[in-house]
Design an enzyme around this catalytic site. Structure first.
Site, PDB file in Angstrom:
ATOM      1  CG  HIS A  18      29.589  89.317  -0.642  1.00  0.00           C
ATOM      2  ND1 HIS A  18      29.691  87.961  -0.448  1.00  0.00           N
ATOM      3  CD2 HIS A  18      28.327  89.532  -1.106  1.00  0.00           C
ATOM      4  CE1 HIS A  18      28.547  87.384  -0.761  1.00  0.00           C
ATOM      5  NE2 HIS A  18      27.704  88.312  -1.183  1.00  0.00           N
ATOM      6  CG  HIS A  21      30.186  87.448  -4.945  1.00  0.00           C
ATOM      7  ND1 HIS A  21      29.908  88.636  -4.346  1.00  0.00           N
ATOM      8  CD2 HIS A  21      28.996  86.899  -5.269  1.00  0.00           C
ATOM      9  CE1 HIS A  21      28.590  88.811  -4.320  1.00  0.00           C
ATOM     10  NE2 HIS A  21      28.017  87.767  -4.871  1.00  0.00           N
ATOM     11  CB  CYS A 126      11.785  86.331  -7.391  1.00  0.00           C
ATOM     12  SG  CYS A 126      13.180  87.138  -6.560  1.00  0.00           S
ATOM     13  CB  CYS A 129      15.509  84.126  -8.353  1.00  0.00           C
ATOM     14  SG  CYS A 129      15.146  84.171  -6.656  1.00  0.00           S
ATOM     15  CB  CYS A 145      11.470  85.673  -3.479  1.00  0.00           C
ATOM     16  SG  CYS A 145      12.871  84.647  -3.902  1.00  0.00           S
ATOM     17  CG  HIS A 148      16.322  87.058  -3.278  1.00  0.00           C
ATOM     18  ND1 HIS A 148      16.163  86.139  -4.288  1.00  0.00           N
ATOM     19  CD2 HIS A 148      17.587  87.519  -3.381  1.00  0.00           C
ATOM     20  CE1 HIS A 148      17.290  86.059  -4.974  1.00  0.00           C
ATOM     21  NE2 HIS A 148      18.170  86.885  -4.440  1.00  0.00           N
ATOM     22  CE  LYS A 300      23.951  83.328  -0.175  1.00  0.00           C
ATOM     23  NZ  LYS A 300      23.110  83.411  -1.340  1.00  0.00           N
ATOM     24  CE  LYS A 303      28.475  94.912  -0.616  1.00  0.00           C
ATOM     25  NZ  LYS A 303      29.253  95.499  -1.664  1.00  0.00           N
TER      26      LYS A 303
HETATM   27  N1  MSP Z   1      25.030  85.061 -11.976  1.00  0.00           N
HETATM   28  C1  MSP Z   1      24.647  83.927 -11.226  1.00  0.00           C
HETATM   29  C2  MSP Z   1      25.462  82.708 -11.622  1.00  0.00           C
HETATM   30  C3  MSP Z   1      25.415  82.385 -13.068  1.00  0.00           C
HETATM   31  S1  MSP Z   1      26.458  81.059 -13.453  1.00  0.00           S
HETATM   32  C4  MSP Z   1      26.088  80.681 -15.023  1.00  0.00           C
HETATM   33  C5  MSP Z   1      24.841  84.202  -9.738  1.00  0.00           C
HETATM   34  N2  MSP Z   1      25.655  85.184  -9.420  1.00  0.00           N
HETATM   35  S2  MSP Z   1      25.957  85.715  -7.942  1.00  0.00           S
HETATM   36  O1  MSP Z   1      26.883  86.789  -8.102  1.00  0.00           O
HETATM   37  O2  MSP Z   1      24.752  86.002  -7.250  1.00  0.00           O
HETATM   38  O3  MSP Z   1      26.590  84.532  -7.146  1.00  0.00           O
HETATM   39  C6  MSP Z   1      27.728  83.892  -7.598  1.00  0.00           C
HETATM   40  C7  MSP Z   1      28.203  82.848  -6.636  1.00  0.00           C
HETATM   41  O4  MSP Z   1      28.489  83.425  -5.356  1.00  0.00           O
HETATM   42  C8  MSP Z   1      27.190  81.742  -6.387  1.00  0.00           C
HETATM   43  O5  MSP Z   1      27.838  80.505  -6.547  1.00  0.00           O
HETATM   44  C9  MSP Z   1      26.791  81.920  -4.958  1.00  0.00           C
HETATM   45  O6  MSP Z   1      26.545  80.705  -4.335  1.00  0.00           O
HETATM   46  C10 MSP Z   1      28.050  82.552  -4.377  1.00  0.00           C
HETATM   47  N3  MSP Z   1      27.750  83.213  -3.126  1.00  0.00           N
HETATM   48  C11 MSP Z   1      27.090  84.393  -2.917  1.00  0.00           C
HETATM   49  N4  MSP Z   1      26.970  84.584  -1.569  1.00  0.00           N
HETATM   50  C12 MSP Z   1      27.550  83.546  -0.903  1.00  0.00           C
HETATM   51  C13 MSP Z   1      27.906  83.287   0.431  1.00  0.00           C
HETATM   52  N5  MSP Z   1      27.533  84.054   1.428  1.00  0.00           N
HETATM   53  N6  MSP Z   1      28.709  82.220   0.663  1.00  0.00           N
HETATM   54  C14 MSP Z   1      29.243  81.457  -0.335  1.00  0.00           C
HETATM   55  N7  MSP Z   1      28.921  81.660  -1.592  1.00  0.00           N
HETATM   56  C15 MSP Z   1      27.853  82.504  -1.885  1.00  0.00           C
HETATM   57  O7  MSP Z   1      24.271  83.493  -8.924  1.00  0.00           O
END
Ligand code: MSP
Length: 648
Positions: A18, A21, A126, A129, A145, A148, A300, A303
């Site tokens: 989304h 990411h 969790c 996480c 958690c 979450h 935030k 999904k």
């Molecule tokens: N797999 C781990 C990261 C491992 S790095 C060695 C992870 N993955 S994630 O898919 O959950 O998130 C990846 C990135 O997306 C994170 O930096 C997270 O902060 C970012 N975001 C997920 N949702 C977000 C928002 N709503 N806004 C901005 N970024 C956020 O964590």
């Protein structure tokens, strides 16, 4: 030549990407493109984090093997990165063998430092996480958690531990002595106080998990996902794999190692990761930069909250570059920002369609009319726009170096506003009637175009598809390869101006907001017919009863007419014959099927779906298609049957 390594976090593959990411990756891409223009040797890495309980469970819920789910989500990432013009040099998946070798190599080095020991580990866990929490950190009596808000579970197992506590002092020294270590400063203070609060050793293996990398030398143990995942930043460069020239260039001997992450994963990057590296005797990142969150309706974007903006829709309707611009313009890098459909379209219409698009088309049209289809013949090296342009470029470069992207864009828009004001004052559209192709007019228009050229050049890192089109449209030719092009005076005189094409068609806000929010079902509808959200999302609800299934009325219909939906590269408008009635059905199949080839074909449609508007066309049903890795393949009856026949 100095080197610049920039990384994004690697994304979990338990669900589709989304806006949160894509944000980090878009920011990293802007940095990478800017640094390349600045003449540095850049290496840009992104990828996916595919091991661990979270993925194992998500796959099991969907009746898939973890790697199958990973493959699907990864193909969506590749597609998105293409649509958004991401210029990464490599995409690492933690299920690749090269990565496993890198993980084995770092573990060997940490073991040589004597920093592992085996002990029993108990605590509240969790799975989302992949982290143990202390009783104190949990929320409420249900022990939720803290991140979450979902229930944790009690776990007790033998784990390999990493002596994290041993590195507390060295970490504190790093934060204290190197102001670039963790940015912004507020985040550095945050991790500093976390470390000052005392570090406990970290369990870095799991025995209750199969989907991961076997822990070398500890049979029955799997490497903890964060030790696995963090190592991607060096395994992708060949660390521990013999051919490690990239590793030596960009990590061990590199000038800048910039790691961009969201604030929720700061602790892993600014505490655990540098401690692993210290133990392994390897250099630390030069900077871990933590950005804020995208919020929607104050929450935030995620999904699980169900408030994700529809990326498909935004990219298809506005183009990848408009989305990139919005993300960078709207968020103060480091702070949280809010997404809304209204906010998006306001920025699009005012900044892109109006300020940039209209300025370009006005200048190009005037020059074409007055100077015989060419840029003006006389350049101008003395006019009030020159000092403004110089100051703009200075502010832009300063902001880019400080990762203050919003300021960089604001500076460029100030120059656009000045250029517009300059034109309004000099009224070339009026003067042409008296002066014709005078030297004075030539100077005025050349100045306006030159200001736009500087803006478009500076926009190359932000809008890699549109900025080159602007440069071509104003007769500046192919995009330059260096930042020298930001100096005043680069626009050729008398260069041919191609036929103007609309860069940012204006979009009606009310109509767009209705379209984007009204038929939430449209995601599935378009999805089934080729949208990317289908394969994972539709499998989320598992079992339904036969009665529930029969609520869906599937019928055979013959396509009588088919045409593309204007301004959409995905949608076709089909007129189908259901025996006793004719209907319009919009299907997301244009990337695979030519409209003409469909006429006369029998298809299967969902006949009792509420009508919904897609790109302004009312669809009265949905065509069924197999989703073959994002390519919709239509379903036909094996032999002709009367139109309207029910499918069961
Ligand atoms: N797999 C781990 C990261 C491992 S790095 C060695 C992870 N993955 S994630 O898919 O959950 O998130 C990846 C990135 O997306 C994170 O930096 C997270 O902060 C970012 N975001 C997920 N949702 C977000 C928002 N709503 N806004 C901005 N970024 C956020 O964590």
């Amino acid at each position: 030549m100095s080197t610049f390594y920039v990384t994004t976090p690697i994304y979990y593959v338990n669900d589709l990407p989304h806006i949160g990411h894509i944000y980090t990756t878009v920011v990293s891409d802007v940095v990478a493109r800017y640094r390349r223009l600045a003449g540095e040797r850049v290496y840009f890495l992104t990828g996916t984090d595919e091991h661990g309980q979270k993925i194992e469970r998500a796959a099991a819920e969907r009746g898939m093997a973890p790697i199958e789910l990973a493959d699907r989500v990864v193909s969506r990432y590749h597609e998105l990165w293409r649509e958004l013009g991401i210029s990464h040099d490599d995409f690492i998946r933690t299920t690749e063998e090269r990565h496993e070798r890198g993980v084995a190599a770092i573990i060997e080095r940490i073991r040589e430092s004597g920093d592992f020991y085996v002990d029993r580990h108990e605590g509240w866990y969790c799975a989302a996480c992949e982290t143990f929490y202390t009783e104190k950190e949990l929320v409420g009596d249900e022990r939720l958690c803290p991140d979450h808000g979902t229930p944790t579970e009690w776990k007790s197992e033998e784990n390999v531990f990493f002596r994290l506590s041993k590195y507390a002092d060295r970490l504190l020294e790093w934060y204290r002595d190197d102001p670039r270590s963790v940015l912004p400063e507020t985040r550095r203070n945050e991790v500093r106080s976390f470390v000052e609060g005392g570090l406990k050793d970290l369990s870095v293996s799991r025995t209750s998990l199969d989907w991961g990398i076997p822990f070398p030398g500890e049979p029955g143990h799997t490497v903890y996902v964060w030790l696995d995942a963090l190592t991607n930043y060096i395994s992708a460069l060949g660390f521990g794999q013999g051919g490690d020239e990239l590793y030596r260039t960009f990590w061990a001997g590199g000038d800048t190692r910039l790691q961009l992450v969201g604030k929720d994963i700061l602790r892993f990057h600014a505490v655990y990761w540098p401690a692993f590296l210290m133990s392994a005797g390897l250099p630390l990142p030069t900077t871990v930069w933590a950005h804020g969150w995208w919020l929607r309706d104050q929450k935030k974007v995620s999904k699980s909250v169900g408030n994700v903006p529809r990326l498909d829709h935004l990219i298809e309707r506005f183009g990848g570059d408009s989305l990139r611009y919005f993300l960078l313009r709207e968020m103060v890098f480091g702070q949280d920002a809010s997404y809304s459909d209204e906010g998006f379209i306001e920025r699009y219409n005012s900044d892109l369609a109006n300020d940039l698009g209209n300025t370009v088309s006005r200048l190009v049209t005037l020059s074409r009319n007055i100077f015989d289809g060419r840029t003006p013949p006389t350049p101008c090296d003395d006019n009030p726009l020159i000092p403004v342009a110089r100051e703009t470029v200075r502010a832009y470069r300063e902001a880019m170096d400080a990762y203050a992207f919003q300021n960089a864009l604001q500076a460029l828009w100030r120059l656009l506003a000045e250029a517009n004001g300059y034109l309004v004052e000099r009224e070339p559209w009026k003067r042409v009637k008296e002066e014709g192709a005078s030297e004075g007019l030539s100077r005025v228009l050349w100045n306006g175009l030159e200001a736009v050229r500087i803006v478009a050049t500076a926009l190359l890192p932000f809008m890699p598809a549109i900025a080159p089109r602007v440069l071509r449209a104003i007769g500046a030719g192919e995009p330059p390869e260096g930042l020298d092009a930001l100096a005043w005076g680069g626009l050729p005189t008398g260069a041919p101006l191609p036929d103007p094409e609309p860069l940012f068609p204006r979009i009606d806000k009310a109509a767009y907001v209705a379209e984007a929010t009204a038929p939430e079902a449209a995601d599935l509808r378009v999805g089934r017919g080729g949208g990317k959200d289908a394969p994972v999302e539709t499998t989320e609800d598992t079992m339904i009863s036969i009665d529930q299934f029969f609520e869906t009325e599937l019928r055979v219909a013959t396509v009588r007419a088919a045409e593309a939906v204007p301004k959409s590269n995905k949608l076709l408008k089909l007129t189908v014959d259901l025996g006793d009635e004719s209907r319009t059905v919009v299907a997301g199949i244009a990337k695979v099927y030519e409209p003409e080839a469909l006429v006369g074909k029998q298809v299967v449609i969902v006949a009792n779906l509420q009508p919904a508007k897609l790109m302004g066309v009312e669809s009265q049903g949905m065509v069924l298609a197999a989703d073959s890795e994002g390519r919709p393949i239509l379903l036909h009856p094996a032999e002709p049957v009367p139109n309207g026949t029910r499918v069961r």
